[in-house]
Design a protein around this motif. Structure first.
Motif, PDB file in Angstrom:
ATOM      1  N   ILE A  46       0.840  -1.189   0.000  1.00  0.00           N
ATOM      2  CA  ILE A  46       0.000   0.000   0.000  1.00  0.00           C
ATOM      3  C   ILE A  46       0.882   1.248   0.000  1.00  0.00           C
ATOM      4  O   ILE A  46       0.625   2.223  -0.689  1.00  0.00           O
ATOM      5  N   ILE A  47       1.941   1.200   0.805  1.00  0.00           N
ATOM      6  CA  ILE A  47       2.958   2.254   0.820  1.00  0.00           C
ATOM      7  C   ILE A  47       4.315   1.603   0.644  1.00  0.00           C
ATOM      8  O   ILE A  47       4.473   0.406   0.857  1.00  0.00           O
ATOM      9  N   LYS A 147      -4.449   9.046   5.651  1.00  0.00           N
ATOM     10  CA  LYS A 147      -4.433   7.920   4.721  1.00  0.00           C
ATOM     11  C   LYS A 147      -2.998   7.447   4.487  1.00  0.00           C
ATOM     12  O   LYS A 147      -2.060   8.230   4.452  1.00  0.00           O
ATOM     13  N   ASP A 148      -2.839   6.119   4.326  1.00  0.00           N
ATOM     14  CA  ASP A 148      -1.544   5.486   4.038  1.00  0.00           C
ATOM     15  C   ASP A 148      -0.547   5.671   5.175  1.00  0.00           C
ATOM     16  O   ASP A 148       0.668   5.759   4.947  1.00  0.00           O
ATOM     17  N   GLN A 244       0.556  -5.149   5.838  1.00  0.00           N
ATOM     18  CA  GLN A 244       1.603  -5.060   4.822  1.00  0.00           C
ATOM     19  C   GLN A 244       2.889  -5.618   5.420  1.00  0.00           C
ATOM     20  O   GLN A 244       3.271  -5.273   6.530  1.00  0.00           O
TER      21      GLN A 244
END
Length: 272
Positions: A46-47, A147-148, A244
């Motif tokens: 995601i990141i 977010k993130d 993640q």
């Protein structure tokens, strides 16, 4: 008595059934919201890893500096350039304290949750879940999560696919399976707790701790180490976070490893 026993078994089944393969296979189609398709490991990001590492270093350095007065044993064994950097910060800290009242001195060291809030703009903590029969969950207690953002870490002993985990897994809902089959046992009780403490003591080098064991207690030094209590989504509530995977680089600052809430079961394997 039989009714109470039956209710107890039902509660245990609700917690354990998500690890029971035949039940999962039969029920995947009933709850498509719980599915997340990942075509391959390289795309399960995601990141970026750089952003994850940057967040961890930022939080860990803030925690280390906040507790700098208690880090003297560690400072003595650090390389001179690193030692000098922290000693300069310590000198500035002492000068500031000398100009404050005693009552302010008592407030000089902040709680880990406060450090997290000042560093990332939010803090998280474990608390009873709002989901029925879900036990504990993780909640934002202060601030807003952008977010993130990295909001937590999944703590525990890291097992390679070929390492024994049978006895630790019995009745254990906290074993997380990574994409490559590696397992992380995030249980803070029973055999799992004993194994983690043993590995944590094994890897310690004098005053240098290679991992954090405070997540096993109520006094957590790394406020991010609550990821094993993040509940999955339900039919009624969608997920607002996702897992993640991240491998801690070999060049990770040794003085900050004391905040890593993971330890390898085998001495020659290090992974987070």
């Amino acid at each position: 008595m039989p009714g109470r026993l039956l209710r107890d078994l039902q509660q245990r089944w609700r917690r354990y059934k998500y690890r029971f393969v035949p039940w999962i296979a039969l029920n995947l189609s009933h709850n498509p919201r719980t599915l997340r398709y990942v075509p391959d490991e390289s795309r399960d990001k995601i990141i970026s890893d750089e952003d994850v590492l940057g967040t961890l270093l930022k939080v860990f350095q803030a925690l280390f500096i906040n507790d700098l007065n208690k880090q003297s044993d560690i400072l003595t064994v650090l390389p001179e350039p690193v030692k000098s950097k922290y000693e300069d910060l310590l000198s500035v800290q002492h000068l500031r304290v000398n100009h404050l009242e005693y009552r302010h001195q008592q407030q000089n060291t902040l709680q880990p949750e406060e450090i997290l809030y000042k560093t990332l703009g939010f803090s998280v903590a474990r608390a009873p879940s709002s989901l029925i029969s879900a036990g504990k969950g993780v909640f934002v207690t202060k601030g807003l999560v952008p977010k993130d953002a990295v909001v937590s870490m999944y703590p525990g002993t890291v097992y390679q696919k070929y390492e024994p985990v049978f006895f630790q897994s019995i009745g254990n809902p906290f074993i997380f399976r990574c994409l490559d089959g590696v397992l992380i046992d995030g249980n803070d009780k029973g055999i799992s707790k004993v194994v983690y403490r043993s590995c944590n003591g094994r890897d310690r080098l004098g005053p240098l701790k290679m991992s954090d064991s405070t997540w096993l207690t109520s006094e957590i030094h790394n406020p991010l180490a609550v990821g094993q209590y993040v509940n999955n989504c339900s039919n009624d509530k969608a997920a607002n976070v996702c897992y993640q995977e991240f491998d801690v680089p070999a060049v990770f600052p040794i003085e900050l490893k004391q905040y890593l809430p993971n330890i390898a079961y085998s001495y020659d394997k290090q992974r987070c």
